[in-house]
Design a protein around this motif. Structure first.
Motif: not given
Length: 240
Positions: A6-11, A44-49, A54-58, A63-65
């Protein structure tokens, strides 16, 4: 660790906003494209966060992909820029300086930087013949090569050292028509913008021409945009 993506995407989103702002005076269309990239990345960053909370692996997977994809694109850009560097470029017989589309019959900063680099090379290698390449494009009424020659002469380069090639409309034709001015055994150097050199080498190789390249700097506000275009253009060459 789960928030690294998420940090990388935000940057990248911030970087793309800055790039879009820098392009506003050059092209509203390109600026809007980069703003759109930034919006998508932010969503994408907000959705991943939210998903991670919510403890969802997705959330982590997404965020990694996406962060990996953006990182790979950045690495490809660095590789393209590194290809602007060729070794043993001194004392070339022929030096091609590639044109860049004029703006209302005026040269852009991008083209001026190429000519500055050509002037630097010409003065260090006084026996090299300089070939400026570029025809009439768009709504312009003068050729790129004609203005390039005038600019080089204003730098103090003798006009008898400068050959103009005024038929080409794009990079492929730049190299095609300049190749006709090369003799067997000539050592050839091509000067263009740093982002352009990797594609030049591919095109020259396809046309059976062995070249070395020297990359001129590009206006910072255009660099990321031009690198994106180059990646698509190189992909087209490699696939087709």
């Amino acid at each position: 660790k789960k928030y690294i993506g998420i940090i990388i995407i935000t940057l990248f989103a911030v970087l793309h906003v800055v790039n879009g702002i820098g392009l506003i005076n050059h092209s509203i269309l390109y600026a809007c494209i980069w703003f759109l990239f930034a919006i998508i990345e932010s969503l994408i960053a907000m959705y991943s966060f939210i998903m991670i909370k919510k403890q969802s692996k997705w959330g982590i997977v997404l965020s990694v992909v996406v962060s990996l994809w953006l990182t790979i694109q950045a690495i490809l850009s660095i590789v393209i820029l590194c290809n602007s560097i060729s070794f043993n470029t001194a004392k070339a017989d022929k030096v091609f300086v590639l044109g860049y589309q004029l703006e209302d019959n005026r040269m852009s900063d991008t083209l001026i930087y190429r000519l500055d680099k050509a002037d630097e090379y010409a003065k260090k290698n006084p026996d090299s013949v300089i070939i400026v390449s570029g025809g009439i494009t768009g709504k312009n009424t003068v050729s790129e090569a004609s203005l390039m020659k005038i600019q080089l002469m204003s730098y103090g380069i003798n006009e008898h050292r400068i050959i103009t090639e005024e038929n080409s409309k794009d990079t492929i034709e730049n190299i095609k028509y300049c190749k006709e001015l090369v003799s067997n055994g000539d050592d050839v150097v091509i000067i263009s913008s740093q982002y352009h050199c990797a594609r030049i080498k591919l095109i020259a190789k396809e046309q059976g021409l062995s070249v070395k390249t020297i990359g001129a700097k590009c206006p910072l506000n255009l660099l990321m945009n031009q690198l994106m275009i180059e990646k698509f253009a190189m992909l087209g060459i490699l696939l087709f």
